[in-house]
Design a protein around this motif. Structure first.
Motif, PDB file in Angstrom:
ATOM      1  N   PRO A 384       0.843  -1.101   0.029  1.00  0.00           N
ATOM      2  CA  PRO A 384      -0.046   0.046  -0.020  1.00  0.00           C
ATOM      3  C   PRO A 384       0.924   1.257  -0.061  1.00  0.00           C
ATOM      4  O   PRO A 384       1.914   1.175   0.280  1.00  0.00           O
ATOM      5  CB  PRO A 384      -0.875  -0.172   1.307  1.00  0.00           C
ATOM      6  N   LYS A 387       3.629   2.733   3.186  1.00  0.00           N
ATOM      7  CA  LYS A 387       4.458   1.833   3.480  1.00  0.00           C
ATOM      8  C   LYS A 387       5.835   2.017   2.945  1.00  0.00           C
ATOM      9  O   LYS A 387       6.127   2.287   1.647  1.00  0.00           O
ATOM     10  CB  LYS A 387       4.202   0.309   3.257  1.00  0.00           C
ATOM     11  N   LEU A 397       2.938  -8.499   4.815  1.00  0.00           N
ATOM     12  CA  LEU A 397       1.579  -8.437   4.414  1.00  0.00           C
ATOM     13  C   LEU A 397       0.676  -9.462   4.316  1.00  0.00           C
ATOM     14  O   LEU A 397       0.665 -10.640   3.950  1.00  0.00           O
ATOM     15  CB  LEU A 397       1.607  -7.572   3.228  1.00  0.00           C
ATOM     16  N   THR A 412      -4.670   1.913   8.229  1.00  0.00           N
ATOM     17  CA  THR A 412      -4.859   0.621   7.525  1.00  0.00           C
ATOM     18  C   THR A 412      -5.766   0.982   6.295  1.00  0.00           C
ATOM     19  O   THR A 412      -5.791   0.088   5.192  1.00  0.00           O
ATOM     20  CB  THR A 412      -5.478  -0.422   8.395  1.00  0.00           C
ATOM     21  N   GLU A 415      -4.567  -0.024   2.768  1.00  0.00           N
ATOM     22  CA  GLU A 415      -4.558  -1.203   2.599  1.00  0.00           C
ATOM     23  C   GLU A 415      -5.645  -1.978   1.859  1.00  0.00           C
ATOM     24  O   GLU A 415      -6.003  -2.898   0.957  1.00  0.00           O
ATOM     25  CB  GLU A 415      -3.996  -2.265   3.602  1.00  0.00           C
ATOM     26  N   TYR A 416      -6.772  -1.371   2.431  1.00  0.00           N
ATOM     27  CA  TYR A 416      -8.185  -2.167   2.280  1.00  0.00           C
ATOM     28  C   TYR A 416      -9.142  -1.145   1.264  1.00  0.00           C
ATOM     29  O   TYR A 416     -10.153  -1.476   1.038  1.00  0.00           O
ATOM     30  CB  TYR A 416      -8.803  -2.140   3.571  1.00  0.00           C
ATOM     31  N   GLY A 469      -1.317  -4.555  -5.924  1.00  0.00           N
ATOM     32  CA  GLY A 469      -2.070  -5.146  -4.662  1.00  0.00           C
ATOM     33  C   GLY A 469      -2.666  -6.588  -4.836  1.00  0.00           C
ATOM     34  O   GLY A 469      -2.410  -7.200  -5.584  1.00  0.00           O
TER      35      GLY A 469
END
Length: 553
Positions: A384, A387, A397, A412, A415-416, A469
């Motif tokens: 992501p 980082k 990860l 977070t 990442e999502y 990703g």
């Protein structure tokens, strides 16, 4: 809405249009006008009355195939009523229900009396042409059925999977490996993936015409899913972050190795891959590569190396002061790197590994014919985006799994966010430090499908999951089955000073792709049998019929 319910609605709409535009024609054929509204049976009647194989009716509403067959059936119908001119055929294909309606509600339309027609030589010739066009059309339809519902050809244009899969390998992909993903854009031009052709800015697909109708869409659905991608599988999938195509099945196809599945933890340490804390193990046919920089006193014989190892993309730079050379190899296996290092004119050889906690990658510049590399920040490139990772030092990860409840906060969210908003189709808002999903403030989210980590075997020359990703399960196409053709030099490599000489790699043809075995069996004899059956079927049928006729006499 459920896939099959949505599909049923489309079929109903088309059937109503068919009925409204042809009910009088069906009445003149001697049938109840209501039959014009009944899906499949309406086309069954047309095929019966025009003396064509009646089983073709089952093809009438299939995604992608259906529009082709419908156009053919509509042509059969209007010809039955004497509409044989080019303009009639053109309007029937372009404006089917509108033009058929003008015939249907016209006053002068009558059935052709086939028994009263005397064909001239010109008309006989035209009939033969129609028969030929019909044969070609059905051949295209047959190939489309195979392409859409069974297996799809796929070419390898880049070196991200070298030397496991080579640039110029052409594969057949089994669409049923992980369950069949039903088509989501049913109205499309056969054999084209996303766009028709490059018509605008060169190399920019965003301004190119699409090969499908985006407005006519069906939701994601997979049937007969008896297995899911496993670690080490080579997988074909649709690129998740394709900004050109919103249709999942129309996004660009990629091929990588599945290195981690849902629930696993993925990590790169100094260019070496770890899953769940354990170092990667290699299959017999898996040849992982890494980038190297080589300094030499004199020029390397690159064409000679190609004869030994095959094409090795490399940048060659001459040091004008010392007279020596620097070679930046895009990817070498450990064995090849060791052998090149032992060459007498090699002064030094170093694997290209970026420092830990440096969010950088390299790209190549080519100015005034002098190639060199430059390090750039990857804050917006590595996944992501928040980082301090690079392709050599990455993670750990964790790969999301269906049912996982994950914490959502400012740390977070990168990442999502794609999972929540794009892959699982929720409304995501980040306002004043607070996160809202579908209008509700929350700090948790439940994952709705499994995700995978797809990485190329050519680790330093691969646009893979370290950059774009997680790969959603709905993007999975299938597993490559075998290489049906392999041609070296068919795709130019802009990153290499030298290009691969063109040649057919006969030794790779008709060998299975996903066995993991170092020495694969060639299945060329199966391919030969299929070709004989495909092209010789009509001959054998005629031969059988001729023999039967002679026996009857």
């Amino acid at each position: 809405m459920n896939y099959f319910l949505t599909y049923a609605v489309y079929v109903l709409i088309l059937s109503v249009l068919m009925g409204i535009s042809t009910w009088k024609l069906f009445k003149k054929l001697g049938y109840s006008p209501l039959f014009a509204f009944i899906p499949f049976y309406n086309y069954f009647i047309i095929l019966k009355e025009t003396k064509h194989p009646k089983w073709w009716a089952i093809l009438s509403y299939l995604p992608i195939v259906g529009p082709i067959m419908m156009s053919v059936f509509h042509l059969y119908l209007v010809k039955k009523f004497g509409k044989t001119l080019f303009k009639d055929q053109f309007l029937t294909v372009i404006l089917p229900f509108i033009y058929m309606a003008t015939i249907n509600y016209g006053k002068d339309v009558e059935l052709e009396d086939e028994n009263a027609i005397f064909l001239t030589d010109e008309e006989k010739s035209a009939k033969k042409k129609d028969s030929f066009v019909g044969s070609v059309t059905f051949a295209v339809v047959f190939a489309t059925i195979i392409h859409v519902f069974v297996t799809q050809p796929f070419g390898i244009p880049t070196g991200s999977m070298e030397r496991t899969l080579l640039v110029g390998d052409f594969l057949f992909v089994n669409k049923w490996s992980y369950g069949y993903r039903l088509p989501m854009r049913p109205l499309a031009i056969p054999f084209l993936q996303g766009t028709i052709m490059d018509t605008g800015e060169k190399g920019n697909p965003k301004d190119d015409p699409k090969s499908y109708v985006d407005a006519v869409k069906l939701p994601y659905e997979r049937i007969f899913q008896f297995s899911k991608p496993q670690k080490k599988d080579i997988v074909v999938f649709n690129y998740p972050q394709d900004s050109v195509h919103t249709a999942i099945d129309r996004k660009d196809p990629y091929v990588k190795r599945c290195v981690a599945v849902a629930g696993d933890t993925f990590e790169m340490r100094a260019g070496r891959l770890f899953v769940n804390g354990k170092a990667e193990t290699f299959l017999g046919d898996q040849e992982v590569q890494h980038a190297y920089t080589v300094s030499t006193g004199t020029q390397l014989d690159i064409p000679g190396l190609y004869n030994i190892y095959g094409f090795l993309p490399v940048r060659e730079i001459q040091n004008e002061k010392s007279g020596g050379f620097v070679y930046m190899f895009q990817g070498l296996t450990d064995k090849t790197a060791k052998e090149i290092k032992s060459l007498p004119n090699v002064i030094s050889m170093e694997e290209n590994i970026y420092p830990k906690d440096s969010a950088t990658i390299s790209y190549k510049l080519n100015a005034d014919k002098t190639a060199y590399t430059k390090s750039i920040d990857t804050t917006q490139s590595i996944f992501p985006i928040n980082k301090p990772w690079n392709q050599d030092w990455y993670g750990p990860l964790k790969i999301p799994k269906k049912g996982d409840v994950v914490t959502i906060n400012q740390e977070t969210l990168p990442e999502y966010q794609w999972i929540i908003s794009q892959y699982e189709h929720n409304k995501l808002e980040n306002k004043n430090g607070k996160i809202f999903i579908n209008g509700k403030e929350t700090n948790q989210y439940t994952i709705q499908q499994d995700y995978y980590m797809m990485v190329g075997d050519n680790r330093d020359a691969s646009l893979d999951a370290r950059f774009f990703g997680f790969v959603p399960e709905e993007n999975i196409v299938g597993k490559p089955m075998f290489t049906w053709m392999s041609v070296q030099g068919v795709f130019a490599d802009a990153s290499s000073t030298y290009q691969a000489p063109k040649k057919v790699r006969w030794e790779r043809m008709f060998k299975a792709t996903n066995t993991g075995e170092a020495n694969k069996t060639s299945y060329w004899w199966i391919a030969a049998m299929i070709l004989i059956l495909f092209f010789g079927w009509e001959y054998f049928v005629k031969l059988f019929r001729k023999k039967k006729t002679e026996d009857d006499v």
